[in-house]
Design a protein around this motif. Structure first.
Motif, PDB file in Angstrom:
ATOM      1  N   PRO A  97      86.581  65.932   1.948  1.00 48.17           N
ATOM      2  CA  PRO A  97      85.470  66.102   2.788  1.00 48.17           C
ATOM      3  C   PRO A  97      84.608  67.117   1.734  1.00 48.17           C
ATOM      4  O   PRO A  97      83.230  67.095   1.577  1.00 48.17           O
ATOM      5  CB  PRO A  97      85.534  66.497   3.935  1.00 48.17           C
ATOM      6  CG  PRO A  97      87.012  66.003   4.202  1.00 48.17           C
ATOM      7  CD  PRO A  97      87.517  66.161   3.091  1.00 48.17           C
ATOM      8  N   GLU A  98      85.090  68.420   1.525  1.00 49.15           N
ATOM      9  CA  GLU A  98      84.261  69.285   0.436  1.00 49.15           C
ATOM     10  C   GLU A  98      84.066  68.958  -0.650  1.00 49.15           C
ATOM     11  O   GLU A  98      82.829  68.961  -1.206  1.00 49.15           O
ATOM     12  CB  GLU A  98      85.334  70.537   0.495  1.00 49.15           C
ATOM     13  CG  GLU A  98      85.652  71.329   1.872  1.00 49.15           C
ATOM     14  CD  GLU A  98      86.426  72.564   1.371  1.00 49.15           C
ATOM     15  OE1 GLU A  98      86.431  72.976   0.463  1.00 49.15           O
ATOM     16  OE2 GLU A  98      87.091  72.861   2.669  1.00 49.15           O
ATOM     17  N   ILE A  99      84.645  68.095  -1.543  1.00 50.27           N
ATOM     18  CA  ILE A  99      84.650  67.444  -2.620  1.00 50.27           C
ATOM     19  C   ILE A  99      83.539  66.370  -2.459  1.00 50.27           C
ATOM     20  O   ILE A  99      82.556  66.526  -3.267  1.00 50.27           O
ATOM     21  CB  ILE A  99      85.915  66.727  -3.270  1.00 50.27           C
ATOM     22  CG1 ILE A  99      87.057  67.761  -3.755  1.00 50.27           C
ATOM     23  CG2 ILE A  99      85.635  65.844  -4.553  1.00 50.27           C
ATOM     24  CD1 ILE A  99      88.384  67.242  -4.069  1.00 50.27           C
ATOM     25  N   ARG A 100      83.651  65.670  -1.604  1.00 49.47           N
ATOM     26  CA  ARG A 100      82.591  64.586  -1.392  1.00 49.47           C
ATOM     27  C   ARG A 100      81.316  65.350  -1.077  1.00 49.47           C
ATOM     28  O   ARG A 100      80.024  64.758  -1.534  1.00 49.47           O
ATOM     29  CB  ARG A 100      82.891  63.537  -0.218  1.00 49.47           C
ATOM     30  CG  ARG A 100      81.929  62.638   0.131  1.00 49.47           C
ATOM     31  CD  ARG A 100      82.538  61.540   1.088  1.00 49.47           C
ATOM     32  NE  ARG A 100      81.523  60.771   1.471  1.00 49.47           N
ATOM     33  CZ  ARG A 100      81.621  60.119   2.606  1.00 49.47           C
ATOM     34  NH1 ARG A 100      82.764  60.028   3.526  1.00 49.47           N
ATOM     35  NH2 ARG A 100      80.753  59.231   2.862  1.00 49.47           N
ATOM     36  N   ALA A 101      81.084  66.215  -0.222  1.00 48.59           N
ATOM     37  CA  ALA A 101      79.867  66.939   0.090  1.00 48.59           C
ATOM     38  C   ALA A 101      79.144  67.616  -1.212  1.00 48.59           C
ATOM     39  O   ALA A 101      77.953  67.395  -1.509  1.00 48.59           O
ATOM     40  CB  ALA A 101      80.141  68.012   1.122  1.00 48.59           C
ATOM     41  N   ARG A 102      80.244  68.130  -2.040  1.00 42.93           N
ATOM     42  CA  ARG A 102      79.567  68.643  -3.217  1.00 42.93           C
ATOM     43  C   ARG A 102      79.164  67.630  -4.372  1.00 42.93           C
ATOM     44  O   ARG A 102      78.011  67.856  -4.982  1.00 42.93           O
ATOM     45  CB  ARG A 102      80.742  69.447  -3.783  1.00 42.93           C
ATOM     46  CG  ARG A 102      80.263  70.367  -5.402  1.00 42.93           C
ATOM     47  CD  ARG A 102      80.949  71.230  -5.666  1.00 42.93           C
ATOM     48  NE  ARG A 102      80.237  72.018  -6.669  1.00 42.93           N
ATOM     49  CZ  ARG A 102      81.231  72.770  -7.590  1.00 42.93           C
ATOM     50  NH1 ARG A 102      82.588  72.858  -7.749  1.00 42.93           N
ATOM     51  NH2 ARG A 102      80.721  73.345  -8.607  1.00 42.93           N
ATOM     52  N   MET A 103      79.609  66.222  -4.418  1.00 44.21           N
ATOM     53  CA  MET A 103      79.567  65.188  -4.899  1.00 44.21           C
ATOM     54  C   MET A 103      78.234  65.044  -4.622  1.00 44.21           C
ATOM     55  O   MET A 103      77.153  64.613  -5.290  1.00 44.21           O
ATOM     56  CB  MET A 103      80.256  64.372  -5.006  1.00 44.21           C
ATOM     57  CG  MET A 103      81.560  64.419  -5.954  1.00 44.21           C
ATOM     58  SD  MET A 103      82.818  63.211  -5.624  1.00 44.21           S
ATOM     59  CE  MET A 103      81.942  61.793  -6.308  1.00 44.21           C
ATOM     60  N   GLU A 104      77.695  64.869  -3.384  1.00 42.83           N
ATOM     61  CA  GLU A 104      76.423  64.456  -2.956  1.00 42.83           C
ATOM     62  C   GLU A 104      75.395  65.266  -3.224  1.00 42.83           C
ATOM     63  O   GLU A 104      74.304  65.203  -3.525  1.00 42.83           O
ATOM     64  CB  GLU A 104      76.588  64.357  -1.311  1.00 42.83           C
ATOM     65  CG  GLU A 104      77.388  63.097  -1.210  1.00 42.83           C
ATOM     66  CD  GLU A 104      77.521  62.839   0.631  1.00 42.83           C
ATOM     67  OE1 GLU A 104      77.162  63.775   1.431  1.00 42.83           O
ATOM     68  OE2 GLU A 104      78.364  61.859   0.992  1.00 42.83           O
ATOM     69  N   ARG A 105      75.871  66.563  -2.864  1.00 40.16           N
ATOM     70  CA  ARG A 105      74.618  67.810  -3.173  1.00 40.16           C
ATOM     71  C   ARG A 105      74.414  67.585  -4.888  1.00 40.16           C
ATOM     72  O   ARG A 105      73.095  67.952  -5.243  1.00 40.16           O
ATOM     73  CB  ARG A 105      75.383  69.071  -3.344  1.00 40.16           C
ATOM     74  CG  ARG A 105      75.141  69.650  -1.570  1.00 40.16           C
ATOM     75  CD  ARG A 105      75.662  71.072  -1.661  1.00 40.16           C
ATOM     76  NE  ARG A 105      76.689  71.473  -2.198  1.00 40.16           N
ATOM     77  CZ  ARG A 105      78.095  71.558  -1.633  1.00 40.16           C
ATOM     78  NH1 ARG A 105      77.970  71.065  -0.366  1.00 40.16           N
ATOM     79  NH2 ARG A 105      79.141  71.801  -2.395  1.00 40.16           N
TER      80      ARG A 105
END
Length: 113
Positions: free
Chosen positions: A93-101
């Protein structure tokens, strides 16, 4: 949690788990002695013993008194499943959120393979 902030025995546990998953310590193989692993890692033997105890409590190793600790059958698949679950619930979830940012699509990552 940042790896550097994790307790030493958990970092040692992660090293041993990775070695079991990767087959460096195969099922039925003996783990290094507490003293040998402590010397190799520059750790306190009591800290290594705590990491080993966790594996024993989880049923991933068995102790043969006077001989050593051995990886039990199925330990690698159990560890792999547990680490996969932890990755998907905690890290992804943290990696995915960072990718989206950052505007990174999954296809961008796979394009470099």
């Amino acid at each position: 949690m940042n790896q550097a902030n994790r307790p030493v025995y958990l970092r040692l546990r992660d090293l041993i788990a990775a070695a079991i998953i990767e087959g460096r310590y195969e099922e039925g193989a003996m783990l290094p002695s507490v003293r040998a692993f402590a010397a190799e890692q520059g750790a306190n033997p009591l800290t290594v013993a705590k990491a080993y105890q966790q594996f024993q409590n989880d049923g991933l190793v068995e102790v043969q008194r006077g001989v050593g600790m051995f990886v039990v059958s199925g330990a690698a698949s159990r560890l792999r499943a547990r680490e996969r679950d932890e990755f998907l619930s905690e890290e992804w979830p943290e990696i995915r959120a960072r990718m989206e940012r950052l505007g990174i699509a999954a296809s961008d990552l796979l394009a470099d393979c």
